[in-house]
Design a protein around this motif. Structure first.
Motif, PDB file in Angstrom:
ATOM      1  N   SER A 180      -9.076  -5.712   1.979  1.00  0.00           N
ATOM      2  CA  SER A 180      -7.386  -4.457   1.960  1.00  0.00           C
ATOM      3  C   SER A 180      -6.902  -5.069   3.399  1.00  0.00           C
ATOM      4  CB  SER A 180      -8.347  -3.174   2.348  1.00  0.00           C
ATOM      5  OG  SER A 180      -9.275  -3.092   3.340  1.00  0.00           O
ATOM      6  N   VAL A 181      -6.823  -4.591   4.184  1.00  0.00           N
ATOM      7  CA  VAL A 181      -6.091  -5.087   5.236  1.00  0.00           C
ATOM      8  C   VAL A 181      -4.327  -6.206   5.051  1.00  0.00           C
ATOM      9  CG1 VAL A 181      -5.418  -5.901   7.703  1.00  0.00           C
ATOM     10  CG2 VAL A 181      -7.414  -4.319   7.292  1.00  0.00           C
ATOM     11  N   PRO A 182      -4.578  -7.249   4.481  1.00  0.00           N
ATOM     12  CA  PRO A 182      -4.023  -8.350   4.214  1.00  0.00           C
ATOM     13  C   PRO A 182      -2.759  -7.827   2.880  1.00  0.00           C
ATOM     14  CG  PRO A 182      -5.028  -9.853   4.803  1.00  0.00           C
ATOM     15  CD  PRO A 182      -5.917  -8.161   4.977  1.00  0.00           C
ATOM     16  N   ILE A 183      -3.664  -7.012   1.973  1.00  0.00           N
ATOM     17  CA  ILE A 183      -3.163  -6.481   0.791  1.00  0.00           C
ATOM     18  C   ILE A 183      -2.430  -5.255   1.592  1.00  0.00           C
ATOM     19  CG2 ILE A 183      -3.584  -5.047  -1.220  1.00  0.00           C
ATOM     20  CD1 ILE A 183      -5.729  -6.883  -1.564  1.00  0.00           C
ATOM     21  N   HIS A 184      -2.488  -4.571   2.452  1.00  0.00           N
ATOM     22  CA  HIS A 184      -1.840  -3.211   2.579  1.00  0.00           C
ATOM     23  C   HIS A 184      -0.301  -3.895   2.997  1.00  0.00           C
ATOM     24  CE1 HIS A 184      -1.092   0.850   4.792  1.00  0.00           C
ATOM     25  NE2 HIS A 184      -1.213  -0.038   5.352  1.00  0.00           N
ATOM     26  N   HIS A 229       3.310  -2.697   2.554  1.00  0.00           N
ATOM     27  CA  HIS A 229       4.868  -3.100   3.446  1.00  0.00           C
ATOM     28  C   HIS A 229       6.082  -3.851   3.130  1.00  0.00           C
ATOM     29  CE1 HIS A 229       2.999   0.937   5.568  1.00  0.00           C
ATOM     30  NE2 HIS A 229       2.255  -0.572   5.415  1.00  0.00           N
ATOM     31  N   LEU A 230       5.704  -5.287   2.990  1.00  0.00           N
ATOM     32  CA  LEU A 230       6.557  -6.255   2.835  1.00  0.00           C
ATOM     33  C   LEU A 230       6.871  -5.810   2.303  1.00  0.00           C
ATOM     34  CD1 LEU A 230       8.089  -8.634   4.239  1.00  0.00           C
ATOM     35  CD2 LEU A 230       5.612 -10.276   2.680  1.00  0.00           C
ATOM     36  N   VAL A 231       6.413  -5.725   0.316  1.00  0.00           N
ATOM     37  CA  VAL A 231       7.493  -6.075  -0.696  1.00  0.00           C
ATOM     38  C   VAL A 231       7.787  -4.612  -0.368  1.00  0.00           C
ATOM     39  CG1 VAL A 231       6.437  -5.242  -3.252  1.00  0.00           C
ATOM     40  CG2 VAL A 231       5.143  -7.371  -1.420  1.00  0.00           C
ATOM     41  N   CYS A 232       7.464  -3.705  -0.386  1.00  0.00           N
ATOM     42  CA  CYS A 232       8.807  -2.477  -0.439  1.00  0.00           C
ATOM     43  C   CYS A 232       9.719  -2.112   0.170  1.00  0.00           C
ATOM     44  CB  CYS A 232       7.375  -1.407  -0.063  1.00  0.00           C
ATOM     45  SG  CYS A 232       6.084  -0.798  -1.302  1.00  0.00           S
ATOM     46  N   GLY A 233       9.451  -2.685   1.892  1.00  0.00           N
ATOM     47  CA  GLY A 233      10.622  -3.180   2.706  1.00  0.00           C
ATOM     48  C   GLY A 233      11.511  -3.918   1.649  1.00  0.00           C
ATOM     49  N   LEU A 234      11.465  -4.850   1.080  1.00  0.00           N
ATOM     50  CA  LEU A 234      11.946  -5.692   0.754  1.00  0.00           C
ATOM     51  C   LEU A 234      13.164  -5.441  -0.585  1.00  0.00           C
ATOM     52  CD1 LEU A 234       9.592  -9.492   0.760  1.00  0.00           C
ATOM     53  CD2 LEU A 234      12.327  -8.705   2.280  1.00  0.00           C
ATOM     54  N   PHE A 235      12.308  -4.514  -1.362  1.00  0.00           N
ATOM     55  CA  PHE A 235      13.048  -3.960  -2.310  1.00  0.00           C
ATOM     56  C   PHE A 235      13.764  -2.950  -2.003  1.00  0.00           C
ATOM     57  CE2 PHE A 235       8.988  -4.906  -5.782  1.00  0.00           C
ATOM     58  CZ  PHE A 235       9.787  -6.072  -6.039  1.00  0.00           C
ATOM     59  N   SER A 236      13.228  -2.541  -0.656  1.00  0.00           N
ATOM     60  CA  SER A 236      14.969  -0.980  -0.717  1.00  0.00           C
ATOM     61  C   SER A 236      15.426  -1.805  -0.013  1.00  0.00           C
ATOM     62  CB  SER A 236      13.576  -0.615   0.283  1.00  0.00           C
ATOM     63  OG  SER A 236      13.365  -0.643   1.256  1.00  0.00           O
TER      64      SER A 236
END
Length: 64
Positions: free
Chosen positions: A20-24, A28-35
């Motif tokens: 769960s920690v790496p997925i969590h 953050h990484l994916v949402c940061g890239l999308f934003s």
């Protein structure tokens, strides 16, 4: 509850934690890239990925 049930529960809990920690953090990484943010570093436990000279480098660090 018998000892086997408690043992299996403990093992399943550890597996869930380590998954769960790496997925969590990847979320953050994916949402940061999308934003609109740019990738510079991604860290999970003692592994750290950094972008240097348009390459992604993985290093292992000590957790203090």
């Amino acid at each position: 509850m018998n000892h086997l049930t408690v043992f299996l529960f403990a093992i399943e809990s550890l597996i869930f934690l380590f998954l769960s920690v790496p997925i969590h953090e990847a979320g953050h990484l994916v949402c940061g890239l999308f934003s609109g943010y740019h990738f510079s570093m991604f860290r999970v436990f003692s592994l750290i990925w950094t972008k240097q000279n348009n390459r992604v480098i993985c290093k292992r660090t000590k957790i203090s």
